[in-house]
Every structure is written in C-alpha cells, then in structure tokens.
Enzyme design. Structure first.
Site, short mmCIF file in Angstrom:
data_model
loop_
_atom_site.label_atom_id
_atom_site.label_comp_id
_atom_site.label_asym_id
_atom_site.label_seq_id
_atom_site.Cartn_x
_atom_site.Cartn_y
_atom_site.Cartn_z
N TYR A 47 21.86 72.32 41.03
CA TYR A 47 20.66 72.47 39.98
C TYR A 47 21.48 73.18 38.69
O TYR A 47 22.61 73.30 38.79
CB TYR A 47 19.47 73.37 40.53
CG TYR A 47 20.09 74.96 41.11
CD1 TYR A 47 21.30 75.63 40.85
CD2 TYR A 47 19.18 75.63 42.04
CE1 TYR A 47 21.56 76.62 41.65
CE2 TYR A 47 19.39 76.76 42.57
CZ TYR A 47 20.49 77.30 42.38
OH TYR A 47 21.02 78.57 42.83
N GLU A 48 20.44 73.51 37.93
CA GLU A 48 20.58 73.86 36.49
C GLU A 48 21.55 72.76 35.65
O GLU A 48 22.54 73.07 34.96
CB GLU A 48 21.33 75.25 36.39
CG GLU A 48 20.52 76.26 37.33
CD GLU A 48 19.11 76.47 36.83
OE1 GLU A 48 18.84 76.05 35.93
OE2 GLU A 48 18.62 77.02 37.63
N GLY A 49 21.30 71.44 35.91
CA GLY A 49 22.30 70.62 35.43
C GLY A 49 23.31 70.01 36.49
O GLY A 49 24.16 71.00 36.85
#
Lengths: 611, 611
Positions: free
Chosen positions: A443-445
């Site tokens: 997550y978060e890229g």
C-alpha cells in the site's frame, strides 16, 4: 506472547552520535523557540514513549489480531478489546500532538523524535498504530493547503487526537491509477460540495475511538477534465461539525463492509460509500493529485517505519528464542550439563539474526536521517539548506518506503524461520509479524511504483542532480576516511558500488532516450532492481559512518558494554553478506528491458485488442 | 475464487521431450510387466488426474482455509466441509494406489506420473493433499523394513487409501534434534510395545476421512543408549486391527489439541498423546533414525512439490489477473477504447510473472528428473544405473526440498504483489497461497537443515564424488552444444558457474578441515547460500537443455502455438534476471564463517554457561 523492548540505546546513538541531531536542530529558530531540540528532553520523551508502547500497545497486539474488527449492520465498527482505551490514554498523554505545530496545539517536537516513537508503535502494535498514523496525512494536507476556516475547525481536533483522519483514494477499479477514479463532486453553490462514490481499502476508515472521523477524499468535480488533471481533494467529515465544533448532523458516508485481510486484523480496512456526502474543497480545484502527494509522502515514510518496526520486533523475538531454545551440539559445548546447546551457537542461526540486525539498524539510521531532513526542510533558516534537505527527502523517501518494507518483510520471514515449526503456529506471534509486514510492500504505492518514482522521477527526470548531490555527500565522507584502518575497506566497496550506480543510471537513461515511445519500458523493466541497488549504497554509506564512530570509541576504550564492538561486527557482516547483493543487481539491471521483450500471446495467451 | 488449470502440456514436454521418460522406463522390466511405461497411458492418467484435482479439490481450497479443522472434546477431529467426500472419491477412483507395488494392490505406475499428480494436488489444495500425502512415507518405511506380518496387515489398506498414515517425530523440546526425544517404548514381551509420550506438529494426525490411522512413531526403547543411536521406529494404529483386519480396540493415542497455524488450515496439525499405546517395532531396534529417513526422503521431495505446486497456482492466477486488470497506459496502447491498459503490458509486472514461470518450469523439470531417478533406482536392471540414480536422488533431494519451497514461497509473494491491495485481502485467495507456502520452508527438516545435508553430508562427506558425477553430466551436455547458436551463450554462463561451484566447494572444504573442532561452523555459516548457488546451477542446466529442445523445434517450424518460443524466451529471462544471483552468492560464500565470528555477549547479550 511476543516481547519487545524499545531500542532506546540505538535511538540515542543514531540521533546524537550519527546525526548530531540536537546541534542541527538547535540551529533552527522553531526548535529554539519551543525549546524542544534538547538531547536530554528528546531522550526522556522517547523513554516515556517506550513505556507507553511496551505497557499499553504490545499487550493488545496478539489479541487484536485474533479478534479483528466487527462491523454492525448500521455500518458502525467495533475495534478489538482494549484498543479504544489505549487510544484514550494516548490522547490524554498528549502523544498525538508530539511533533505538531504549537499554533494548533502541537508540542513542536522534532519529527526526528516523533518518527522514533512511530517506529516503536509499529513494533508493538502496527494495526493500532495505523489509527492515529493516518491522521498525520490529513494534518499535513490541511496545514499546507487548507483554507483558514478548515484549519481552525479541524486542525486542533485532529492534532489533539479528539478526531482522526483518513485518506480516501482507492476505488475498486483504480488503485495505482488514480486518474480514472469515478467518485464525483457536485458544487452545492454554498461553499460545499456533494460527494458520491465508493472508496475501498480505507485504513482506519471507520472505528469507535473518536466521535468524529475526517475523510480526505479524491473526487472529480463535475465539468473537470478527464485524467489526473481533473481531480480535486475534499474534506468529508463523518459528522458535520456544528458552529461550536461539536459533531452535528450525520453525513452521507457509511462503512459498507470491512475487508478480510492477511494481516493487520486490528485495523479496520473499510469500504466507504459516499452518497451525496457534504464535503469541503481542500486547496485548489483540479489540484487534488498534487495535494494528495503531501499526504502520500508522509504516509510513505510512515509505511517504511512499519517495515522497520516489524523487522525490529521480529528480530528481537528471534534473538530471545535463539538464546533459549536448545537443539543440537556446538563445539565447544556451551551447555555441557544439558542435552543440547542454545541454537544461537549455530552460525546459520546467527546469519538469520544478523540479517535482521544489520538491516534494521541501517533502516533506523535512514529513517531518522530523513526525519531530520524533514525538520530541516521545514525550519532551517538557510534556504539553501532547506532545498538540500528537500532534495534528500524527495530522493530517499521511495527508498525508505520500499527498501525498508521489503527488508522488514524478509526479516520477519527469517526471524520466523529461527523458530522452526514454532514460528508457523499462532501462539508465538511470529507468523503475525509476517502477515502484518506484508502489506507495507503493497500500500501507499506498491514498491514497484516507489521504484518507478525513484528511477523515473527522482533520478532521471532532473538529469541526475539529486543523485549527484548524494554522491557528493558520500564522496566527502570517503575522502576523509579512505585511509582509515577499519572503514577504509568498506569505503572501497562503497565507492565501487556508487560509481557503478552512476554508470547504471546513465546506461538506463540512455536506453530510455534511445527507446522512443518504448523508452519508459526500459525504466519500468529495471526499476525494482535499481531501487534495491540504491538502497544498498545508502545503507552501505550509513554502515560505514556508523562503523567509523564505533571504531573510534573502541580504540579510545570507551566501549564498556560492547555496544560499539557490536556495531563494528554488524558493519562487517553487512559488507560481507548483504551488500554483495549489488553484484547480482548490477548484472540484472544491465540485462534491462530486452530480457522482458517477447510475444505476449505465445507466453501468456494475451491478445491486445488493437492487434 | 482462484483458478487453476493443470499444466498438462508442460508435463508432456518434460516427460517426453526433456527426460525421454517412456523410453527410459521401458528399459525396466517392472514397468514392462505392468505395461505402465506407455507415453499415451501416462498422458491419459494425468488428464484424468487433472479433472479430479480441478473438479474436486480446487473448489474446497478456500473454504477449507476459512473453516479449518475442529476438534471435539474426546479428541475426534472434523475436517472442513467436503474434504471427506473428496477423499472417498479419490479412494474409489484408485488414486492412492497409483505408483504403489501391485504386490500390495498398487497400480505400478511410475513415480514420474505420481509426482506430476502430486504437484497438481498441491496446486489445487495443499492442505487436503497432505492427508494422503503423509501415507506415502508410512508405505515406504513399511515396504522397506517392515516385517511380513506388518506388511500384510497394513500395506494393502494404506495403499488402497482405506487407512492413512502419519509420521510422528517432533516433540515439544525436540524438532531438528531428534536425538533428545523423550517418548518411551516398553517391551510388553508379547511382540508388542507400550508407547508413552507426546508428539507435536503431526500433520493429518487425526481426522474423519478413514476408520483407522496408522502412526509411525520414533521412541526410545527402555535400556537403549542416549542420542540418535537409541531410537527405534514403531507402528501405532489408532485402532488395533482385529484378526480379520477390521479396526478393533481403541488404542491409547489421542489428539490432545490442534495447532492454530499461519496456513494449511484445512489440514489437522495434531498434538498426539501416547499413553501406553500398543505399538509394533518397524525394522530393527535402535535403527529408528535410519528407517525414519526412508519416510523423510519421500517427504522431502513431497514438500518440494508443495513449493512447486503453490508457485504454479499463484503464478497462474497472477497471469490471469494481469491480463484482466487495467491500470495506467502502455505505449502503444493496447486498449485504445478504454481508460487504461491491462497491467501485463508493464515490464515490471511481466518481470514478476516471468520469475514465477522460470522457477516453476525448471522446478517441474527437476521434480520429474528426480522422480525418474527414483524409478530407475528401484527398477533398473543395470546395477550401475541404479547406483547412479541413487546418487542423483541423494544429491538433489535437499535441493528439491529447499530451493523449490523457497522459490515457491517467493513466487507466491510476487504473484500476490501483482494483485496490489487485492492480493492482501482473502477474497482473491492469493494471501492463502503465501500462508500455505510458508510451511514448506520449515517442516520435514528446515531449509537450513537441507543445506547442511547437501553441503556437509552429500557433497563434502563423500569427497565430492556425487558432485563430480553431476558435473560430468553437465560437461557432456556442454561439450555437445557449446557452439550452438542459441544455447552456447547459456552454456558459457553455466560452465563458469559450475566451475565456480567446484572452487567454492573446495574452499569451504579446506576451511572446514583447517578449522578443527570449529570446522563444522564453516559449513554451517555458508550452507544456505551454497544450496541456493547449487540450485541455480541445476536450474541453469535444465533451462539450457530445455532451450536446446525448443530451439530445434522453432528452427524446424514446429511451433504452431508458440510453446517452444515461450520456452526460449523464458530461458533467456532466467539467465538474464535470475541466474545472476550466483554472482552475489559466490561472494557471500567466500566471506564464510569469519563474517559470523563475534562476541555473542556484546552482540546479543548471550552468556554461555561454561564461560
């Protein structure tokens, strides 16, 4: 139950000896005014923080995983037993405001301190730490681009922890590719907007900690262009605040369901349905993607700290087990009276433990270096220093996110391996660390996206300027210490790798230019390997510097407890066993996009529509 | 729900084109007599097996994970819904007897076929596959060293699948170190023994599939010496059979609890309490460890096949998702009419998919090579060929176990990564593959133990003879093809790595000799890296051979569906992106034990008792 002791000694080493943080911070008027740059004060705060995470958060980690979160039919969410009470203590003690701006009720402590605390929270209970953690992004975005009215209404409550925040980006069909989101905003003509759409994977999206939750939501205003240039950022409170700031009318945003996940069970990962929810514009129309990156950068370092914290706690438990568990014999025997020796005597077990130690301690150094750079970027009186720090943050954030979460996951896996079969059963808690650590890479890229950000945007797009600045920092250290008896050998290795990194960068850059419209594919094909190579150069630099400090102490006879000798031996292990990964990476990066160029139909049965 | 299609085309390629298995098997009277070495028959059996695993086992995989096994107070265990019915169909169709000896009711098919089926079962439902899987070890041990009475009573029922078997080795304080087990056997003086003790981590240790379960148990006979030389192997049935073979008196072995595990939830991992249970000696007194290794070697290849099967199914699902999920743009666009292109166009996604494909297809080649060697060892009329095959099995089994399970886990993790956030939630099934794959690296001897077995026992202990024999095989292939246009380049790389493997082997061997009583530490310090290096040499050899076959087909214009071109491109990817790991491993192996030599007190706070 897993154990955890905050690595306070190592925090002090990194802050005071490696980074000289108190002196650096003392140059900044902000910290002078707030009197928060004092080494003793910072150490005391971290001791207090350690007591909190060890005493309040750690005991809830395993039960939180077992219980998970429960959603009732009306969309309310019950968090695991004890989670809410721990949050109330956290708020009462003022922890949410630690590094926030005193203007909004913050304590004005350096990010350096707050990030150290965040590492500890992630070690003790990452699922819990995500509830307050997500608020940081909302605070950053509001502080930077929110209107004065929004700031005054929301920042004090978010900073005090009375309310929490979220980041609502992903939709079922759009994760990495936010340009195609479908959530819509309609202008109500009264300064508010009506938000409609579905957001998924919203961490801490619904819970019972606080009486309001403030969602920051990406949506497309009616009439805005397609793609990323037509996206705006909106603030959507769960309850619309009354004039006096108390939560008022229930807004049209409801938790439709909770995801069943591999790990971080204690955190509610919500599907949020926005049905004409009342929202307020944050920043400028159609600049939502830019504003989102304010939150995202904070979240990326925060995610790196999850990898770091989980690696640390997994490592600590593996060490404890390896000292306690007896199995097979060593020569010479260390437990002559018993049937077997502790498994820590076996070199292969030590190899697994040392991998954890070497990556974690370098990761801590990187995380605090970055945190200090954030402090410098925000508060240094010299603009050139600010710019330099901003470049460091830009360049190293994708490495902190991806390299630290990849290493954290691998450390969790190796630490689990130390336990043998006992690592696979829930009782010992090791398998939870593996499950919890896995999300940080996603997550978060995703870490693939971090790699593209590093190589494509941060390195190639500015013609290698940020990379050259970092190379200059390395060179300065090398020039000063290349003849050093202990560190000279590491500097030689590091220097070769840094030169090779420059060569590889030019090679990929050239291929990308020569590739025409397929040029980006050259970057895409090697970015992950490139980030890993870069990560080793950064960790190698940090280990060489840490070894230099440690060697001086050992030589001076100032190493009563063996702390500095252990640093030296860990640096030696790092350069002997982990840093050589660069040898393979160099070769795979050189192989480049050609290695992935083949007929997709024959290989995977894929037929493009246009064919 | 995850999907799975058995890789029948690749099985045929490996069996018929790479290994020439039908012709090899036809040289063996056993398969001539049983008429089971026919290529068409083998292909038909695998097609039928594919229908069974796809239709019956795959649909139970996710529900089995969610439900797990339930133990009632009396120690009975209920397996997940549908598991028992699927087992009954498996037995009715005669699958348990596939490669068993016709003397005991087996069908006498080659191990080559049975192992291919086992890979498929592991892909479709590894937790289910472990119930019949564990029986194989019991059958092997009884067949080889059981008394005629035990064989006649138990083998037909185990082979038909009417009863299942277990391996009871581990105790709470003794896993890797079986020499210190405490389970006791007392001679009843009537040809039976009374077994008392606690065994843990017993896979398929209790269940509702069959009306009897046959435990093979390591225990120390009263009066036997300490250590591994005092351990014997006993057969302990859950129900003591009556004279007519029906299950009789309930024996004193009860499931005390089930473990809560990271994965393989559908398989019952039992704590078994033996309380004066009636047992029969299998083989000779105090030779239990040797007899155990008969079971263990079967279990090790079986565990490798779990890594292979899980890698394959995870890879297949990642390919399907990458073709379907649209996100971001490619140049040129492949979905011009839609908002985004399928992610399979992005080279980094392809890199993850190709990693799965390259490791899995080489793993399949290794597994079937080993299976054919097992057939040869058992049935070849030429004793020299038997010996050669036995050496191949001995050398490559630890690689098949460790390299295939490490790669399988990594493929599952990378395939999960292809799904982004969707890979982390349970719905898509990817996180289950990761959890299920993790155990293969741990049980049946951790991969660290496999590495020690390879380097210490299989390579150094016989003075490198088995290694030299393998090197001869590689050299013969190289001599024949070094000038080949396609394969010549791979042979060059492979030759360098094989030479380097020999050099590294001598280096470690020399250090171990020079090390005196600390010599074993030199082996222990590098064994894991050594096994991984060795694995790449084996996979490199197999990829070079597969590429040669494929190139000939492509040149001859016999590649209608692109299967052979895909093999060629996968070989190219393997040598460009995966094989270069050897560069790093070479360096870390050279670093050796010195990298792990430090003060344990300063590093980990560990103080040996004797200090």
């Amino acid at each position: 139950m897993p154990q955890y002791k905050a690595p306070l000694r190592d925090f002090r080493f990194v802050m005071n000896e490696l980074l000289d943080a108190p002196a650096q911070l003392a140059q900044m008027p902000f910290y002078q005014d707030n009197e928060t740059a004092d080494a003793d004060l910072m150490a005391q705060v971290l001791e207090e923080a350690a007591r909190f995470v060890e005493g309040e958060l750690l005991p809830l980690n395993q039960t939180g995983d077992q219980q998970g979160c429960q959603r009732s039919e009306n969309g309310d969410v019950k968090t695991p037993d004890g989670f809410k009470a721990a949050y109330q203590k956290y708020v009462q003690a003022g922890w949410p405001a630690l590094d926030a701006d005193p203007q909004w009720g913050g304590q004005g402590m350096p990010h350096t301190v707050a990030n150290a605390m965040l590492e500890m929270m992630n070690s003790a209970n990452v699922a819990w730490a995500m509830y307050p953690g997500l608020t940081h992004g909302a605070v950053s975005a509001l502080s930077e681009v929110g209107s004065p009215e929004l700031q005054q209404l929301y920042l004090p409550k978010l900073i005090s922890g009375e309310w929490t925040g979220t980041m609502c980006l992903t939709e079922p069909h759009a994760g990495t590719d936010l340009g195609i989101i479908r959530t819509k905003a309609a202008d109500n003509g009264d300064g508010t907007y009506s938000i409609t759409g579905t957001k998924i994977f919203i961490s801490a999206g619904e819970h019972d900690f606080t009486d309001n939750i403030i969602h920051l939501v990406l949506a497309r205003l009616e009439g805005s262009p397609e793609g990323t240039k037509g996206i705006s950022l909106f603030l959507v409170p769960k309850f619309v605040p009354n004039a006096d700031g108390t939560p008022g009318e229930r807004n049209g945003v409801v938790c439709g369901s909770l995801e069943h996940k591999m790990g971080i069970h204690g955190n509610a990962t919500a599907v949020l349905n926005f049905d004409g929810a009342k929202g307020w514009l944050v920043g400028e129309v159609n600049r939502g993607m830019n504003h989102m990156f304010i939150m995202m950068n904070a979240a990326r370092l925060g995610t790196g700290l999850q990898g770091l914290g989980l690696g640390e706690v997994a490592y600590q438990n593996a060490v404890a087990y390896a000292k306690d568990r007896t199995q097979m014999r060593a020569e010479p025997r260390v437990n002559p009276a018993e049937q077997a020796d502790p498994i820590i005597v076996h070199p292969d077990v030590r190899r697994m433990l040392m991998t954890g130690k070497a990556y974690t301690e370098a990761g801590r150094a990187l995380a605090l270096w970055l945190a200090l750079a954030l402090d410098t970027e925000a508060h240094h009186p010299d603009e050139a220093k600010q710019k330099e720090a901003a470049d460091t943050v830009a360049l190293l954030t994708p490495i902190a996110k991806a390299f630290m979460t990849d290493n954290g996951f691998n450390i969790a896996v190796q630490s689990q391996q130390v336990f043998g079969g006992h690592g696979y059963i829930a009782e010992w808690g090791m398998e939870q660390f593996v499950r919890d650590a896995r999300i940080g890479q996603i997550y978060e890229g995703t870490n693939g996206i971090q790699s593209l950000d590093l190589l494509g945007r941060k390195v190639l797009m500015d013609g290698g300027k940020k990379l050259q600045a970092l190379a200059g920092t390395l060179q300065a250290f090398a020039d000063e210490n290349e003849d050093d008896e202990v560190v000279g050998e590491y500097i030689t290795q590091l220097g070769k790798a840094a030169n090779q990194l420059a060569t590889l960068t030019m090679l990929v850059g050239q291929k990308a230019m020569d590739g025409g419209e397929k040029g980006p594919d050259e970057v895409n094909a090697v970015a992950v390997d490139y980030l890993r190579y870069f990560g080793h150069v950064v960790y190698g630099y940090l280990w060489a510097r840490m070894a230099k400090i440690a060697a001086d102490k050992v030589v001076a006879g100032q190493d009563q407890d063996g702390f500095y000798q252990a640093k030296l031996d860990t640096a030696r292990f790092y350069f002997a066993r982990l840093f050589p990964e660069t040898k393979s990476l160099s070769q795979t990066i050189k192989a480049g996009g050609e290695s992935l160029d083949f007929d997709l139909k024959g290989m995977f049965g894929f037929e493009p529509e246009h064919a």
